[in-house]
Design an enzyme around this catalytic site. Structure first.
Site, PDB file in Angstrom:
ATOM      1  N   ALA A   1       7.289   5.674   4.760  1.00  0.00           N
ATOM      2  CA  ALA A   1       7.375   4.232   4.566  1.00  0.00           C
ATOM      3  C   ALA A   1       8.772   3.717   4.864  1.00  0.00           C
ATOM      4  O   ALA A   1       9.088   3.372   5.999  1.00  0.00           O
ATOM      5  CB  ALA A   1       6.940   3.868   3.142  1.00  0.00           C
ATOM      6  N   CYS A   2       9.646   3.661   3.854  1.00  0.00           N
ATOM      7  CA  CYS A   2      10.936   2.976   4.019  1.00  0.00           C
ATOM      8  C   CYS A   2      11.852   3.637   5.038  1.00  0.00           C
ATOM      9  O   CYS A   2      12.553   2.947   5.784  1.00  0.00           O
ATOM     10  CB  CYS A   2      11.619   2.841   2.656  1.00  0.00           C
ATOM     11  SG  CYS A   2      10.672   1.833   1.508  1.00  0.00           S
ATOM     12  N   VAL A   3      11.868   4.971   5.089  1.00  0.00           N
ATOM     13  CA  VAL A   3      12.691   5.654   6.093  1.00  0.00           C
ATOM     14  C   VAL A   3      12.135   5.399   7.491  1.00  0.00           C
ATOM     15  O   VAL A   3      12.869   5.031   8.423  1.00  0.00           O
ATOM     16  CB  VAL A   3      12.770   7.164   5.802  1.00  0.00           C
ATOM     17  CG1 VAL A   3      13.381   7.913   6.975  1.00  0.00           C
ATOM     18  CG2 VAL A   3      13.581   7.417   4.534  1.00  0.00           C
TER      19      VAL A   3
ATOM     20  N   THR B   1      12.662   1.799   8.609  1.00  0.00           N
ATOM     21  CA  THR B   1      14.070   1.556   8.924  1.00  0.00           C
ATOM     22  C   THR B   1      14.413   2.109  10.299  1.00  0.00           C
ATOM     23  O   THR B   1      15.113   1.455  11.095  1.00  0.00           O
ATOM     24  CB  THR B   1      14.969   2.189   7.850  1.00  0.00           C
ATOM     25  OG1 THR B   1      14.733   1.527   6.599  1.00  0.00           O
ATOM     26  CG2 THR B   1      16.437   2.079   8.211  1.00  0.00           C
TER      27      THR B   1
ATOM     28  N   LYS C   1      17.244  -4.437  -0.707  1.00  0.00           N
ATOM     29  CA  LYS C   1      16.132  -4.906   0.134  1.00  0.00           C
ATOM     30  C   LYS C   1      14.905  -5.192  -0.725  1.00  0.00           C
ATOM     31  O   LYS C   1      14.809  -4.748  -1.872  1.00  0.00           O
ATOM     32  CB  LYS C   1      15.797  -3.871   1.223  1.00  0.00           C
ATOM     33  CG  LYS C   1      15.198  -2.556   0.731  1.00  0.00           C
ATOM     34  CD  LYS C   1      14.904  -1.652   1.911  1.00  0.00           C
ATOM     35  CE  LYS C   1      14.379  -0.278   1.489  1.00  0.00           C
ATOM     36  NZ  LYS C   1      13.052  -0.306   0.857  1.00  0.00           N
TER      37      LYS C   1
END
Length: 248
Positions: A182-184, A187, A150
């Site tokens: 952020a990313c977790v 998602t 990603k």
């Protein structure tokens, strides 16, 4: 990797932060419950494990993206190993997500970093250096598992993830990885927005900043998904196998 010095909180500071956070959570929980939040999305019939950025630049020391090493080594990696064992035993989908960029020159007229490098040092995660973006060898993919690259925070944004999950009949995603803030989180938010039952696996989610995991898991549990322990998730996976046997 770059060498970054880390200053750790003392045990006393950490305990006091945990105490204050729990006090805030207790107060917020009452408000949320009175207003109809904290409902359960629940487990579905066919899960996939989505592991976000558990690559060397995040899991190993010495990088700007390095996360809490004590939690990484003692909770997140062992938790992932338990989950992977359960998923692999039932031949269920596993997606390992990582992040890297091909054009990392911040002065280049065109780059796949977009504008994110104006906020955080994504330029250090160079696609030409697989030792940085490769999945940690302790939880490395095995044949039949997919590694997704990603460019943004969410594993769904601009990727093939939703299509792959739907094509394989997945209705539930168990999300692990870093970072919680952020990313977790992104998602999970995009996962429920795209129609998947979202489960955050408590011990298998980390961050760099003290308190970030606890706060984000509390808020996710109130609004965007259910938070479950590794053991609860493993029991769910094992239960699917028993249900399948009983149905035969």
């Amino acid at each position: 990797m770059l060498h970054i010095k880390e200053k750790k909180m003392s045990d006393v500071d950490a305990k006091e932060l945990d105490r204050l956070l729990q006090q805030a959570f207790d107060t917020a929980s009452k408000l949320y419950q009175d207003r109809g939040f904290q409902r359960r999305v629940g487990f579905g019939k066919r899960p996939a494990l989505v592991s976000v950025d558990l690559a060397n630049a995040w899991t190993r020391p010495g990088n700007p993206f390095t996360c809490d090493q004590e939690k990484m080594d003692n909770e997140i990696i062992p938790g992932m190993q338990k989950l992977l064992k359960a998923f692999r035993a039932q031949n269920l989908p596993v997606i390992h997500v990582t992040t890297a960029y091909e054009i990392t020159d911040r002065n280049a007229p065109f780059t796949d970093m977009g504008l994110w490098h104006d906020k955080i040092p994504v330029d250090v995660v160079d696609l030409a250096k697989p030792e940085l973006w490769a999945i940690d060898s302790r939880i490395a993919p095995v044949p039949g598992e997919y590694t997704l690259l990603k460019k943004r925070a969410s594993s769904f944004h601009g990727t093939e993830l939703a299509g792959i999950l739907r094509a394989n009949g997945v209705d539930t995603i168990l999300v692990t990885g870093v970072t919680a803030c952020a990313c977790v989180r992104q998602t999970i938010c995009d996962g429920i927005a795209d129609g998947f039952r979202t489960i955050a696996v408590k011990e298998a989610i980390g961050d760099r900043v003290p308190g970030a995991v606890a706060w984000n898991l509390f808020d996710i549990d109130a609004k965007f998904g259910d938070v479950h322990t590794v053991d609860e998730c493993v029991a769910y996976i094992d239960g699917l196998a028993q249900t399948a046997v009983a149905a035969e």
